[in-house]
Structure formats: C-alpha cells, structure tokens
Design a protein around this motif. Structure first.
Motif, PDB file in Angstrom:
ATOM      1  N   ALA A 141       0.821  -1.213   0.000  1.00 53.91           N
ATOM      2  CA  ALA A 141       0.000   0.000   0.000  1.00 53.91           C
ATOM      3  C   ALA A 141       0.853   1.261   0.000  1.00 53.91           C
ATOM      4  O   ALA A 141       0.588   2.192  -0.766  1.00 53.91           O
ATOM      5  N   SER A 142       1.871   1.305   0.837  1.00 50.34           N
ATOM      6  CA  SER A 142       2.697   2.518   0.890  1.00 50.34           C
ATOM      7  C   SER A 142       3.482   2.709  -0.410  1.00 50.34           C
ATOM      8  O   SER A 142       3.651   3.828  -0.885  1.00 50.34           O
ATOM      9  N   THR A 143       3.943   1.606  -1.003  1.00 51.69           N
ATOM     10  CA  THR A 143       4.668   1.709  -2.269  1.00 51.69           C
ATOM     11  C   THR A 143       3.746   2.195  -3.380  1.00 51.69           C
ATOM     12  O   THR A 143       4.101   3.104  -4.140  1.00 51.69           O
ATOM     13  N   LEU A 144       2.558   1.602  -3.495  1.00 52.92           N
ATOM     14  CA  LEU A 144       1.608   2.041  -4.525  1.00 52.92           C
ATOM     15  C   LEU A 144       1.183   3.491  -4.309  1.00 52.92           C
ATOM     16  O   LEU A 144       1.073   4.259  -5.256  1.00 52.92           O
ATOM     17  N   ALA A 145       0.946   3.888  -3.061  1.00 54.89           N
ATOM     18  CA  ALA A 145       0.543   5.267  -2.782  1.00 54.89           C
ATOM     19  C   ALA A 145       1.649   6.247  -3.159  1.00 54.89           C
ATOM     20  O   ALA A 145       1.370   7.349  -3.635  1.00 54.89           O
ATOM     21  N   SER A 146       2.901   5.844  -2.996  1.00 54.42           N
ATOM     22  CA  SER A 146       4.016   6.742  -3.331  1.00 54.42           C
ATOM     23  C   SER A 146       4.096   7.019  -4.829  1.00 54.42           C
ATOM     24  O   SER A 146       4.688   8.011  -5.246  1.00 54.42           O
ATOM     25  N   LEU A 147       3.490   6.158  -5.645  1.00 52.96           N
ATOM     26  CA  LEU A 147       3.486   6.378  -7.094  1.00 52.96           C
ATOM     27  C   LEU A 147       2.579   7.538  -7.490  1.00 52.96           C
ATOM     28  O   LEU A 147       2.710   8.096  -8.574  1.00 52.96           O
ATOM     29  N   GLU A 148       1.617   7.863  -6.628  1.00 54.15           N
ATOM     30  CA  GLU A 148       0.669   8.958  -6.845  1.00 54.15           C
ATOM     31  C   GLU A 148      -0.122   8.801  -8.136  1.00 54.15           C
ATOM     32  O   GLU A 148      -0.568   9.771  -8.733  1.00 54.15           O
ATOM     33  N   ALA A 149      -0.288   7.548  -8.583  1.00 47.01           N
ATOM     34  CA  ALA A 149      -1.059   7.295  -9.804  1.00 47.01           C
ATOM     35  C   ALA A 149      -2.456   6.782  -9.486  1.00 47.01           C
ATOM     36  O   ALA A 149      -3.354   6.918 -10.302  1.00 47.01           O
ATOM     37  N   TYR A 150      -2.627   6.194  -8.326  1.00 46.31           N
ATOM     38  CA  TYR A 150      -3.903   5.603  -7.922  1.00 46.31           C
ATOM     39  C   TYR A 150      -4.134   5.904  -6.451  1.00 46.31           C
ATOM     40  O   TYR A 150      -3.199   5.968  -5.661  1.00 46.31           O
ATOM     41  N   GLY A 151      -5.414   6.034  -6.063  1.00 47.39           N
ATOM     42  CA  GLY A 151      -5.730   6.102  -4.655  1.00 47.39           C
ATOM     43  C   GLY A 151      -5.584   4.704  -4.071  1.00 47.39           C
ATOM     44  O   GLY A 151      -5.868   3.714  -4.743  1.00 47.39           O
ATOM     45  N   VAL A 152      -5.132   4.605  -2.836  1.00 50.94           N
ATOM     46  CA  VAL A 152      -4.856   3.306  -2.222  1.00 50.94           C
ATOM     47  C   VAL A 152      -5.492   3.253  -0.837  1.00 50.94           C
ATOM     48  O   VAL A 152      -5.396   4.206  -0.065  1.00 50.94           O
ATOM     49  N   ASP A 153      -6.137   2.129  -0.548  1.00 50.46           N
ATOM     50  CA  ASP A 153      -6.707   1.880   0.774  1.00 50.46           C
ATOM     51  C   ASP A 153      -6.146   0.586   1.342  1.00 50.46           C
ATOM     52  O   ASP A 153      -5.846  -0.346   0.583  1.00 50.46           O
ATOM     53  N   ALA A 154      -6.028   0.526   2.661  1.00 49.32           N
ATOM     54  CA  ALA A 154      -5.599  -0.694   3.347  1.00 49.32           C
ATOM     55  C   ALA A 154      -6.828  -1.416   3.883  1.00 49.32           C
ATOM     56  O   ALA A 154      -7.788  -0.777   4.332  1.00 49.32           O
ATOM     57  N   HIS A 155      -6.822  -2.729   3.827  1.00 48.87           N
ATOM     58  CA  HIS A 155      -7.899  -3.561   4.366  1.00 48.87           C
ATOM     59  C   HIS A 155      -7.244  -4.626   5.243  1.00 48.87           C
ATOM     60  O   HIS A 155      -6.641  -5.575   4.749  1.00 48.87           O
ATOM     61  N   CYS A 156      -7.322  -4.436   6.558  1.00 51.87           N
ATOM     62  CA  CYS A 156      -6.666  -5.343   7.493  1.00 51.87           C
ATOM     63  C   CYS A 156      -7.224  -5.089   8.891  1.00 51.87           C
ATOM     64  O   CYS A 156      -8.101  -4.251   9.071  1.00 51.87           O
ATOM     65  N   CYS A 157      -6.719  -5.820   9.859  1.00 52.72           N
ATOM     66  CA  CYS A 157      -7.084  -5.620  11.263  1.00 52.72           C
ATOM     67  C   CYS A 157      -5.851  -5.197  12.045  1.00 52.72           C
ATOM     68  O   CYS A 157      -4.763  -5.726  11.817  1.00 52.72           O
ATOM     69  N   VAL A 158      -6.036  -4.245  12.942  1.00 50.97           N
ATOM     70  CA  VAL A 158      -4.962  -3.841  13.848  1.00 50.97           C
ATOM     71  C   VAL A 158      -5.506  -3.836  15.264  1.00 50.97           C
ATOM     72  O   VAL A 158      -6.716  -3.742  15.482  1.00 50.97           O
ATOM     73  N   GLY A 159      -4.605  -3.932  16.221  1.00 52.56           N
ATOM     74  CA  GLY A 159      -5.009  -3.913  17.615  1.00 52.56           C
ATOM     75  C   GLY A 159      -5.377  -2.522  18.081  1.00 52.56           C
ATOM     76  O   GLY A 159      -4.927  -1.516  17.526  1.00 52.56           O
ATOM     77  N   ASP A 160      -6.202  -2.480  19.108  1.00 51.88           N
ATOM     78  CA  ASP A 160      -6.582  -1.212  19.731  1.00 51.88           C
ATOM     79  C   ASP A 160      -5.545  -0.911  20.817  1.00 51.88           C
ATOM     80  O   ASP A 160      -5.832  -0.949  22.012  1.00 51.88           O
ATOM     81  N   ASP A 161      -4.315  -0.656  20.379  1.00 53.69           N
ATOM     82  CA  ASP A 161      -3.196  -0.455  21.295  1.00 53.69           C
ATOM     83  C   ASP A 161      -2.152   0.442  20.625  1.00 53.69           C
ATOM     84  O   ASP A 161      -2.385   0.980  19.544  1.00 53.69           O
ATOM     85  N   ALA A 162      -1.000   0.589  21.243  1.00 53.80           N
ATOM     86  CA  ALA A 162       0.046   1.462  20.711  1.00 53.80           C
ATOM     87  C   ALA A 162       0.536   0.989  19.345  1.00 53.80           C
ATOM     88  O   ALA A 162       0.820   1.813  18.465  1.00 53.80           O
ATOM     89  N   PHE A 163       0.631  -0.323  19.126  1.00 50.55           N
ATOM     90  CA  PHE A 163       1.072  -0.835  17.832  1.00 50.55           C
ATOM     91  C   PHE A 163       0.035  -0.546  16.743  1.00 50.55           C
ATOM     92  O   PHE A 163       0.379  -0.175  15.621  1.00 50.55           O
ATOM     93  N   GLY A 164      -1.233  -0.715  17.080  1.00 48.22           N
ATOM     94  CA  GLY A 164      -2.291  -0.403  16.127  1.00 48.22           C
ATOM     95  C   GLY A 164      -2.285   1.063  15.746  1.00 48.22           C
ATOM     96  O   GLY A 164      -2.425   1.424  14.578  1.00 48.22           O
ATOM     97  N   ARG A 165      -2.104   1.949  16.745  1.00 52.36           N
ATOM     98  CA  ARG A 165      -2.033   3.389  16.463  1.00 52.36           C
ATOM     99  C   ARG A 165      -0.796   3.713  15.625  1.00 52.36           C
ATOM    100  O   ARG A 165      -0.844   4.559  14.732  1.00 52.36           O
ATOM    101  N   PHE A 166       0.322   3.027  15.888  1.00 53.57           N
ATOM    102  CA  PHE A 166       1.533   3.213  15.084  1.00 53.57           C
ATOM    103  C   PHE A 166       1.244   2.900  13.620  1.00 53.57           C
ATOM    104  O   PHE A 166       1.626   3.656  12.722  1.00 53.57           O
ATOM    105  N   LEU A 167       0.544   1.791  13.365  1.00 52.40           N
ATOM    106  CA  LEU A 167       0.230   1.396  11.991  1.00 52.40           C
ATOM    107  C   LEU A 167      -0.746   2.365  11.336  1.00 52.40           C
ATOM    108  O   LEU A 167      -0.577   2.738  10.167  1.00 52.40           O
ATOM    109  N   LEU A 168      -1.773   2.794  12.062  1.00 52.98           N
ATOM    110  CA  LEU A 168      -2.720   3.770  11.511  1.00 52.98           C
ATOM    111  C   LEU A 168      -2.006   5.076  11.144  1.00 52.98           C
ATOM    112  O   LEU A 168      -2.243   5.635  10.074  1.00 52.98           O
TER     113      LEU A 168
END
Length: 187
Positions: A141-168
C-alpha cells in the motif's frame, strides 16, 4: 487487492469469488523475480534480517493474472513498471477506482547494528532498535501510494493499542486510506 494469496490462487474461481465479496472488479498482479535478482536486491539493501533467507518461488496462479517479472528491472524503472502493470490489469475497462491492499499487517522490531548472524538463532550486540510497519499490506500500500497514480486503501485488522495506532499513523503519513481497517482489541 494486493496480498500474498499464494495458496488461494491455485483455485481458478478465486478472483470471481473475491470480486463478489468486495463488489468490485478484481485483478491479480503476480509480481516475481528470479532467485538471483532477489538475493542481489537483499544484499544491496544491506538488510541484515533477510540476507540469509533462501527464496523459494511459488508456482504461478491458475486463475487469470498479469505477470510482472521484475528480474531485469532496475530500481529507477520500478515506478513506471508498477504503474504499467496496474494499467494493464484494468485495461479492458475504464476505471477511476482505488487499489485495495488486503492481507497481513504487523509491526516489525528492527535490530540495528547487529551485523550478519551465523544463523537465525545467533546472538549479537544490538546498537539500537526501531519500529517499522511490515506485512504485505503496509509494504504494498505505501509503495503504490508513493506512485501517486492511484488512490490506495488498506484492508486489514490492527489492535486497539500502541502498535495499532503506530500502523494507523504510518498509513495516514503515507497517503493510504484507513476506512477499511478494523481496529479490534483482540488483535
């Protein structure tokens, strides 16, 4: 959708089922490189964590796919190669949609200053550590978004904790949409 569905692509109906599930047109881009090219790129990255990994390439999918062989592609050509591959994947229809990257996401703890280990079970003195977003969703997702050619969304699960906030935060800082991310205290 971008993710490592290597076991699922053995089913010729996989893409059809995925399209029904998401209510969208789905294309599979099978990105590969020969083992020598992968090993060379690992060495060039000076990536201590993966220089000793032996690469076994999975079999090509039986379902329809666009093959993107990057074995002979130089670093400077990767951006145009990626844009071309996505364009080829959707060339039969006009599309103004977004790329949805679905799959695994995690936080990698990167040990720095360790050098090369004699084995994966070895010990070394670590100079410092840092956190990095990892997994197929974060990487693609980050690589595709850096191309600035397409809009990109992530579809996954993250924890409701510091690691999840880091990823968001990582996704937002890298222009990746987070509307399809499930924040869950069980993860």
């Amino acid at each position: 959708i971008v993710a490592p569905f290597t076991s699922l692509v053995k089913d010729s109906t996989f893409l059809e089922a995925l399209a029904k599930r998401f209510g969208a047109r789905v294309a599979l881009l099978w990105v590969c490189a020969d083992p020598e090219a992968l090993a060379r790129r690992q060495r060039q990255r000076h990536a201590d964590q993966d220089t000793s990994v032996k690469v076994t390439l999975p079999a090509r999918p039986v379902c329809p796919h666009v093959l993107v062989d990057t074995s002979a592609i130089r670093e400077a050509e990767m951006r145009s190669t990626a844009v071309d591959a996505v364009t080829r994947a959707f060339s039969t229809t006009q599309t103004t949609g977004r790329v949805l990257c679905a799959g695994h996401v995690c936080v990698d703890v990167v040990l720095e200053g360790c050098g090369e280990l004699s084995s994966r079970e070895g010990y070394c003195e670590v100079q410092s550590t840092r956190l990095a977003a990892g997994g197929s969703v974060a990487n693609c997702a980050s690589t595709l978004a850096s191309l600035e050619a397409y809009g990109v969304d992530a579809h996954c699960c993250v924890g409701d904790d510091a690691f999840g906030r880091f990823l968001l935060d990582y996704f937002r800082e890298n222009s990746v949409g987070t509307a399809h991310i499930n924040v869950n205290e069980e993860h």
